[in-house]
Scaffold this active site. Structure first.
Site, PDB file in Angstrom:
ATOM      1  N   LYS A  48       0.721  -1.267   0.019  1.00 16.10           N
ATOM      2  CA  LYS A  48      -0.023  -0.001  -0.054  1.00 16.10           C
ATOM      3  C   LYS A  48       0.853   1.255   0.018  1.00 16.10           C
ATOM      4  CE  LYS A  48      -4.290  -1.649   1.832  1.00 16.10           C
ATOM      5  NZ  LYS A  48      -5.555  -1.452   2.600  1.00 16.10           N
ATOM      6  N   LYS A  60      -5.221  -9.255  -5.962  1.00 15.42           N
ATOM      7  CA  LYS A  60      -6.448  -9.401  -4.914  1.00 15.42           C
ATOM      8  C   LYS A  60      -7.468  -8.483  -5.653  1.00 15.42           C
ATOM      9  CE  LYS A  60      -6.419  -7.314  -0.768  1.00 15.42           C
ATOM     10  NZ  LYS A  60      -6.985  -7.492   0.255  1.00 15.42           N
ATOM     11  N   LYS A 107     -11.296  -3.460  -2.291  1.00 13.03           N
ATOM     12  CA  LYS A 107     -12.411  -2.357  -2.129  1.00 13.03           C
ATOM     13  C   LYS A 107     -12.120  -0.936  -2.674  1.00 13.03           C
ATOM     14  CE  LYS A 107     -13.711  -3.456   2.362  1.00 13.03           C
ATOM     15  NZ  LYS A 107     -12.015  -3.227   2.973  1.00 13.03           N
TER      16      LYS A 107
HETATM   17  N1  AQP Z   1      -9.853 -10.648  -2.700  1.00 21.22           N
HETATM   18  C1  AQP Z   1      -9.974 -11.071  -1.565  1.00 21.22           C
HETATM   19  N2  AQP Z   1     -10.127 -12.413  -1.367  1.00 21.22           N
HETATM   20  C2  AQP Z   1     -10.520 -13.005  -0.264  1.00 21.22           C
HETATM   21  N3  AQP Z   1     -10.650 -12.465   0.990  1.00 21.22           N
HETATM   22  C3  AQP Z   1     -10.437 -11.107   1.006  1.00 21.22           C
HETATM   23  N4  AQP Z   1     -10.474 -10.011   1.921  1.00 21.22           N
HETATM   24  C4  AQP Z   1     -10.311  -8.760   1.566  1.00 21.22           C
HETATM   25  N5  AQP Z   1      -9.950  -9.092  -0.039  1.00 21.22           N
HETATM   26  C5  AQP Z   1     -10.233 -10.262  -0.234  1.00 21.22           C
HETATM   27  C6  AQP Z   1     -10.802 -10.383   3.403  1.00 21.22           C
HETATM   28  O1  AQP Z   1     -12.019  -9.503   3.843  1.00 21.22           O
HETATM   29  C7  AQP Z   1     -11.741  -9.149   5.129  1.00 21.22           C
HETATM   30  C8  AQP Z   1     -12.002  -7.816   5.214  1.00 21.22           C
HETATM   31  O2  AQP Z   1     -10.966  -7.100   4.563  1.00 21.22           O
HETATM   32  P1  AQP Z   1     -10.617  -5.550   4.965  1.00 21.22           P
HETATM   33  O3  AQP Z   1     -11.611  -4.716   5.035  1.00 21.22           O
HETATM   34  O4  AQP Z   1     -10.047  -5.705   6.391  1.00 21.22           O
HETATM   35  O5  AQP Z   1      -9.691  -5.155   4.108  1.00 21.22           O
HETATM   36  P2  AQP Z   1      -8.575  -5.621   3.048  1.00 21.22           P
HETATM   37  O6  AQP Z   1      -8.467  -6.996   3.389  1.00 21.22           O
HETATM   38  O7  AQP Z   1      -7.415  -4.762   2.891  1.00 21.22           O
HETATM   39  O8  AQP Z   1      -9.640  -5.745   1.778  1.00 21.22           O
HETATM   40  P3  AQP Z   1      -9.674  -4.715   0.544  1.00 21.22           P
HETATM   41  O9  AQP Z   1     -11.039  -5.206   0.079  1.00 21.22           O
HETATM   42  O10 AQP Z   1      -8.382  -4.995  -0.283  1.00 21.22           O
HETATM   43  O11 AQP Z   1      -9.670  -3.507   1.155  1.00 21.22           O
HETATM   44  P4  AQP Z   1      -8.811  -2.373   0.771  1.00 21.22           P
HETATM   45  O12 AQP Z   1      -8.896  -2.071  -0.771  1.00 21.22           O
HETATM   46  O13 AQP Z   1      -9.381  -1.221   1.647  1.00 21.22           O
HETATM   47  O14 AQP Z   1      -7.334  -2.627   1.176  1.00 21.22           O
HETATM   48  C9  AQP Z   1     -10.265  -9.618   5.556  1.00 21.22           C
HETATM   49  O15 AQP Z   1     -10.548 -10.886   6.144  1.00 21.22           O
HETATM   50  C10 AQP Z   1      -9.743 -10.116   4.170  1.00 21.22           C
HETATM   51  O16 AQP Z   1      -8.696 -11.024   4.467  1.00 21.22           O
END
Ligand code: AQP
Length: 351
Positions: A136, A218, A221
């Site tokens: 990030k 991956k 969001k």
């Molecule tokens: N692509 C993914 N596949 C499987 N699991 C996923 N998780 C996130 N992306 C995937 C799981 O969702 C839970 C919540 O995630 P988070 O909100 O803690 O943030 P993150 O892991 O950083 O997910 P994002 O969606 O990619 O958000 P941003 O873009 O804000 O960083 C976690 O259990 C995560 O493992």
């Protein structure tokens, strides 16, 4: 004794394994989700779906980690809306207060206090090795927020405040749970036995859903590309369009194969929504083309998301009621968090 859930173990299998070892049932499960944007099917398959599956088997706490979400720039008006939208989606998916405690992180002040103390336990070297920070912050290291660097100590505080046994997460968060264990151990070694050792629990399928536009990354969001993620509240038409334009690979076989990440990702999504086994899914698609695969994945996703979308939209009509529901969760967990802090302060010699 430290018990580690083996990799790729479902929550059900984890709890069963614990029972087989004579460990008390009703393990404490904690997990969180950031309100950094609208949830997508990666969040659903990688985390939420296994949270729901484990509801009956464990004592569950789920947290909307709004303090984590401000480690990257957020618009205050949007953030406030996203917190309620995430809450509504989680409730609509089945995580209601009768079956678990769902709350907003910033409503329980102990999270920040313990995070600070853990910042004084963690080393720069430990945090520098976190791959999520590297990914990030890579684009702008000098401008990356200090909070992004210390994100994992706040996550460790979330988990350790509640005597957590198991943390069901997608594969991307496994390293952070492992760091949480290290910090708990370091604290216990220095100040005396205080924290329980939590174990990461990673689903066998759906642990890493990939971006539709680029299956080497991956699904995220915060990725701004329209066709990157299927959002939980996307219209059925958008789901169809996004899947139609999903990147596939050269070749024509429809098989689970990590070396062909586009098709592998579509099959993972299909299996996540329809269930079955890898073999039954591959058999189902034998002799079919990519067009049919994409259409059937869209149908499976839309069928799975329809009831969640409808219920979420109802819940979002009444913000006052949503806030009331979220307060119930925070009021329920605050006492336990405060009790942990009383012990921690005393161990460290504060006050
Ligand atoms: N692509 C993914 N596949 C499987 N699991 C996923 N998780 C996130 N992306 C995937 C799981 O969702 C839970 C919540 O995630 P988070 O909100 O803690 O943030 P993150 O892991 O950083 O997910 P994002 O969606 O990619 O958000 P941003 O873009 O804000 O960083 C976690 O259990 C995560 O493992």
């Amino acid at each position: 004794m430290v018990r580690v859930a083996p990799r790729a173990l479902s929550l059900n299998a984890y709890v069963q394994a614990q029972e087989d070892q004579g460990v008390n049932t009703k393990r404490r499960v904690f997990s969180g989700v950031q309100p950094t944007g609208q949830l997508h099917i990666g969040n659903y398959l990688g985390a939420i779906k296994q949270w729901i599956t484990g509801l009956e088997l464990s004592e569950n706490i789920f947290c909307i980690v709004d303090l984590h979400s401000i480690t990257v720039p957020q618009d205050p008006v949007k953030l406030r809306r996203q917190i309620r939208e995430v809450a509504a989606i989680l409730l609509a998916s089945g995580l209601d207060q009768a079956k678990c405690s769902l709350f907003v992180q910033s409503h329980v002040a102990a999270h920040c206090e313990l995070a600070w103390i853990l910042n004084c336990v963690a080393s720069m070297g430990q945090l520098s090795r976190m791959t999520q920070f590297k990914a990030k912050a890579d684009a702008a290291k000098e401008n990356a927020r200090v909070g992004l660097f210390t994100y994992p100590t706040l996550m460790a505080a979330d988990i350790l405040l509640y005597h957590t046994d198991a943390v069901p997460v997608g594969a991307d968060q496994k390293q952070h749970v492992e760091l949480t264990r290290d910090l708990a151990q370091q604290f216990n070694n220095t100040f005396g036995e205080t924290f329980k050792m939590p174990a990461p629990v990673i689903p066998a399928m759906g642990a890493r859903v990939r971006g539709l536009d680029d299956p080497t990354k991956k699904m995220s969001k915060s990725d701004p590309v329209w066709g990157h993620a299927i959002r939980m509240l996307d219209t059925p038409e958008d789901v169809v369009k996004k899947l139609k334009s999903a990147k596939t690979d050269s070749g024509s076989d429809i098989l689970f194969d990590e070396n062909r990440p586009g098709v592998n990702n579509l099959l993972t999504i299909y299996l996540g929504f329809r269930g079955g086994t890898r073999e039954s899914v591959e058999a189902h698609f034998t002799g079919k083309g990519y067009g049919a695969l994409k259409a059937e994945v869209a149908e499976a996703v839309n069928e799975g998301l329809r009831p969640i979308r409808e219920r979420t939209n109802q819940l979002l009509q009444d913000e006052g009621e949503l806030d009331r529901i979220l307060r119930i969760g925070a009021d329920r967990v605050r006492g336990e968090a405060e009790a942990t802090m009383t012990k921690v302060r005393s161990r460290v010699g504060l006050g």
